[in-house]
Write an enzyme that holds these catalytic residues in place. Structure first.
Site, short mmCIF file in Angstrom:
data_model
loop_
_atom_site.label_atom_id
_atom_site.label_comp_id
_atom_site.label_asym_id
_atom_site.label_seq_id
_atom_site.Cartn_x
_atom_site.Cartn_y
_atom_site.Cartn_z
N ASP A 457 11.50 -2.97 1.65
CA ASP A 457 12.47 -1.70 1.79
C ASP A 457 13.04 -1.66 3.08
O ASP A 457 14.24 -1.37 2.99
CB ASP A 457 11.72 -0.21 1.68
CG ASP A 457 10.51 -0.13 2.39
OD1 ASP A 457 10.13 -0.82 3.18
OD2 ASP A 457 9.92 0.93 2.18
C1 LAN Z 1 4.05 1.17 8.07
C2 LAN Z 1 5.39 1.58 8.51
C3 LAN Z 1 6.54 1.52 7.63
C4 LAN Z 1 6.24 1.43 6.24
C5 LAN Z 1 7.53 1.88 5.41
C6 LAN Z 1 8.62 0.73 5.54
C7 LAN Z 1 7.80 3.03 5.46
C8 LAN Z 1 6.75 1.50 3.76
O1 LAN Z 1 7.98 1.93 3.17
C9 LAN Z 1 6.30 0.31 3.77
C10 LAN Z 1 5.11 0.07 4.63
C11 LAN Z 1 5.35 0.08 5.91
C12 LAN Z 1 6.08 -1.11 6.54
C13 LAN Z 1 3.95 0.26 6.96
C14 LAN Z 1 2.90 -0.45 6.55
C15 LAN Z 1 1.63 -0.09 7.15
C16 LAN Z 1 1.80 0.12 8.81
C17 LAN Z 1 2.27 -1.05 9.59
C18 LAN Z 1 2.83 1.57 8.73
C19 LAN Z 1 2.38 2.75 7.98
C20 LAN Z 1 2.76 1.87 10.30
C21 LAN Z 1 1.48 1.61 10.63
C22 LAN Z 1 0.85 0.83 9.41
C23 LAN Z 1 -0.23 -0.02 10.30
C24 LAN Z 1 -1.28 -0.66 8.98
C25 LAN Z 1 -1.19 0.83 11.08
C26 LAN Z 1 -2.47 -0.24 11.62
C27 LAN Z 1 -3.62 -0.12 11.00
C28 LAN Z 1 -4.19 -0.85 10.21
C29 LAN Z 1 -5.11 -0.24 9.16
C30 LAN Z 1 -4.15 -2.10 10.50
#
Ligand code: LAN
Length: 729
Positions: A457
């Site tokens: 996205d």
């Molecule tokens: C994110 C942030 C952005 C998010 C969007 C783009 C909003 C979504 O549409 C797709 C997935 C994504 C890229 C995403 C995936 C997981 C993340 C990176 C996070 C929610 C921000 C933090 C999270 C990450 C996994 C945190 C670290 C924790 C672990 C369990 C490894």
């Protein structure tokens, strides 16, 4: 966004805490790489605070009072005046990206065990932040800032405070200990807590469920091979399995000896660690381990590691994992995928190569990119920023208001375009296939180019925003991204579809959902593989759609098929109540808005589609008396609508955008929501922070502070376009 009541006197001890001088903090934005610096007085005099710095730090921004808005577009103009003044020199927006309370502990433990000096300014403000986020009633910490106290949150944040020098008899720590002990102490913690505390030397490695690096030697065809896991899990599992394999611990010292007594109620020498591998407090057990996983762990702990595993195999597995970690470091210039594997890879390079090695030192330089200062202190962001994501949505919101046609905003929007141009990924990873990376040339990631991970996205939103500006009929914007690169983005998007028609986050799904049986993290749900997401799928549909408007001849048939299958997935993903479940924002308002945008793109609106009508009825059924919408994060955890006691501007905006996409025919309910958004706006154009907005892995919430500008402005603009810019206030 934290509305707990009942302050207790044990918290008053905090009043004597050390503070830093807020006026000396600056956020440096080096081409989209964000770091915070505490300046000397002379330096501070030479480097003035920006309005953004002041806003991040919760200080008075000095933003002027604006003419009181009467119409939606006047309100949007005021909002954009405030928000555009927070734009940073490279053209992007920044913000804190806090929420998770389990990230700082990994960083601080890594610093501590590698004997890395922690700048005093940072140590002070990390303590302040953790104390500010302590539960006001029970003194513990949760998985995220709004969550209930858990062993994970409490044991880990308690440990950080102790490592940073807080006295065990500080009344706030006494209180935290009480809560921790009530929950059974650190031995009732989840896997990641047991892992980090064993690294620190506070617990014994026998308490950690086995993480065999040998899994990385499995042939690719094996259904459980780690390359098939969700990228965040496999990238964390890499360093974790290396460290587990070495059973590396920091040598015991007075402090860690004390921590053994503070974190664990039982006398240390009497503990049977093996027997405590699977003990876990109910507060932490969001996804209980399956019996299959328990059998597997039993086999690994009692048969595989002690009896079967040869030295040669151990060495080969560690070497291969090390090779993968080197690729991760190289392909991200040490930024790494995220805030969990970043510190862990730092520790691996320390263990493997020592404190004087280049990789270890490069990691130390890079880790601060995860840190952020807010009014409470210093926290760790969920990624190395939200740069591309917020910047792309800002352009779209401005466009929905027609600001793209107004010369007054050309400079701001051109800057934003420059940023997106700069942060499109330009080349594939080295050894792409061997390190299992998704195609990325032409993609956008979530934060910056340096981090370099394709997100479906983010690529789409980036592409749409570039198209909106570069193809603007006014011709006012420079053609920074050439056709070839726009086509590269399409090439990436076309790799992202699942057989179901839906799109996942970083890659198409590579493994079976059955892999969830091996979810060992306990605190998160749906983490083992990629899934279809209505949000991501919608972004790709609308991205392809807009592209085709300008490039009807490029891969025409593939794009048509892709869109058709993707829309069918969206249709199938609708729940019986008419809504869609949101995986990345809270919750049904978020995903339902996206899904309605997809359907609108396929020509389905209220007038001609039964499913759109059901979705509108779902949304309207949850509109509150005051015209707004509000759901709590519990929606994400349990998968059913949970009503917030107060309406939220961000969710109100999402619901309104959904209804507007659906061309819901009646004006009144929409107008009521718009009025609420306008009433909540401050005299300087700003909206104030309300409850937390985002989520991941069903159980952990995460803040998107810029959403209260982006989506309110978008909703106001879309309303004016549809119903006219009439007086509302
Ligand atoms: C994110 C942030 C952005 C998010 C969007 C783009 C909003 C979504 O549409 C797709 C997935 C994504 C890229 C995403 C995936 C997981 C993340 C990176 C996070 C929610 C921000 C933090 C999270 C990450 C996994 C945190 C670290 C924790 C672990 C369990 C490894």
């Amino acid at each position: 966004g934290n509305d707990r009541k009942g302050e207790r006197s044990w918290r008053d001890a905090g009043r004597q805490d050390e503070k830093t001088d807020r006026t000396r903090w600056r956020m440096k934005n080096d081409g989209g790489v964000h770091t915070w610096h505490y300046l000397s007085e002379e330096e501070a005099a030479r480097w003035p605070m920006s309005r953004a710095d002041k806003w991040y730090l919760g200080m008075d921004t000095g933003a002027p009072t604006l003419p009181p808005p009467k119409t939606p577009l006047q309100a949007a103009t005021n909002g954009f005046s405030f928000f555009s003044a927070l734009q940073l020199p490279p053209g992007n927006w920044g913000c804190e990206y806090g929420g998770p309370m389990f990230l700082l502990p990994g960083l601080v433990i890594t610093w501590y065990v590698t004997e890395t000096p922690i700048p005093t300014s940072h140590a002070i403000e990390i303590k302040n932040y953790i104390f500010a986020r302590q539960h006001p009633v029970d003194g513990g910490w949760g998985l995220h800032i709004e969550g209930e106290s858990s062993v994970f949150g409490t044991a880990m944040n308690y440990t950080v405070l102790r490592l940073l020098g807080v006295d065990a008899e500080d009344p706030r720590l006494v209180k935290a200990r009480e809560t921790l002990w009530k929950l059974g102490g650190a031995l009732n913690g989840p896997h990641w807590a047991k892992f980090w505390l064993s690294v620190l030397g506070v617990l014994h490695w026998d308490v950690v469920n086995p993480c065999p690096p040998e899994l990385w030697l499995l042939p690719d065809w094996v259904p459980v091979a780690p390359w098939r896991w969700w990228i965040h899990m496999r990238q964390v599992f890499q360093p974790m399995s290396f460290i587990y394999s070495r059973r590396w611990s920091y040598p015991l010292n007075d402090l860690t000896r004390e921590l053994r007594k503070e974190l664990v109620p039982e006398p240390f020498d009497s503990i049977n660690f093996d027997a405590r591998r699977n003990t876990i407090a109910p507060t932490d057990n969001y996804h209980p381990k399956t019996w299959i996983l328990r059998v597997l762990f039993w086999f690994l702990a009692w048969i595989w590691f002690p009896l079967l595993r040869t030295e040669g195999l151990k060495r080969r597995a560690e070497e291969h994992v090390w090779w993968l970690i080197e690729r991760e470091d190289e392909n991200t210039d040490y930024a790494n995928l995220g805030p969990v594997n970043g510190p862990m890879n730092t520790l691996v390079s320390y263990i493997k190569l020592g404190p004087d090695s280049v990789p270890f030192k490069e990691h130390l330089k890079t880790l601060p990119e995860f840190l952020w200062m807010n009014k409470e202190g210093m926290l760790m962001n969920g990624t190395n920023g939200v740069q591309v994501w917020d910047t792309a949505f800002t352009i779209q919101a401005a466009n929905d208001c027609g600001f793209t046609a107004d010369p007054k905003w050309h400079k701001t929007l051109t800057k934003a375009l420059e940023f997106l141009e700069d942060h499109q990924i330009r080349a594939e990873c080295r050894e792409q296939a061997k390190c299992y990376r998704q195609q990325r040339k032409g993609a956008w990631g979530f934060s910056n180019r340096k981090q370099g991970y394709t997100v479906s996205d983010c690529t789409s939103e980036g592409l749409k925003s570039v198209l909106i500006l570069q193809k603007h009929p006014s011709g006012a914007y420079p053609q920074l991204v050439p056709d070839e690169r726009l086509k590269d983005a399409i090439d990436v998007l076309l790799t992202m579809q699942n057989p179901s028609g839906g799109c996942a986050s970083y890659e198409p799904t590579r493994g079976s959902e059955l892999l969830e049986y091996l979810n060992a993290a306990e605190v998160f749900g749906k983490i083992m593989v990629e899934y279809d997401y209505p949000e991501c799928t919608t972004a790709v549909i609308t991205g392809l759609h807009l592209f085709q408007k300008y490039y009807p001849d490029y891969r025409t048939e593939e794009i048509r098929r892709f869109k058709e299958r993707a829309i069918n997935y969206i249709r199938r993903a609708q729940r019986p109540d008419g809504s869609w479940y949101g995986a990345w924002g809270i919750c049904f308002t978020y995903a339902t808005w996206f899904a309605l945008e997809s359907l609108a793109c396929a020509g389905e609106t209220y007038a001609n589609s039964e499913r759109v009508r059901r979705a509108c009825l779902f949304l309207l059924g949850h509109q509150m008396e005051d015209g707004g919408w509000g759901e709590t994060y519990r929606s994400c955890e349990i998968g059913e609508w949970c009503q917030h006691e107060k309406s939220q501007v961000v969710q109100t905006a999402w619901a309104l955008v959904g209804l507007l996409e659906a061309e819901y025919p009646e004006k009144e309910p929409i107008k009521k929501g718009i009025r609420l958004i306008m009433e909540r706006q401050q005299a300087n154009g700003e909206w104030l922070q309300e409850a937390i907005e985002g989520v991941f892995n069903k159980s952990c919430m995460i803040s998107y502070p810029n959403y209260k500008f982006i989506f309110t402005i978008k909703a106001l603009g879309m309303y004016a376009k549809r119903f006219g810019d009439e007086e509302i206030l």
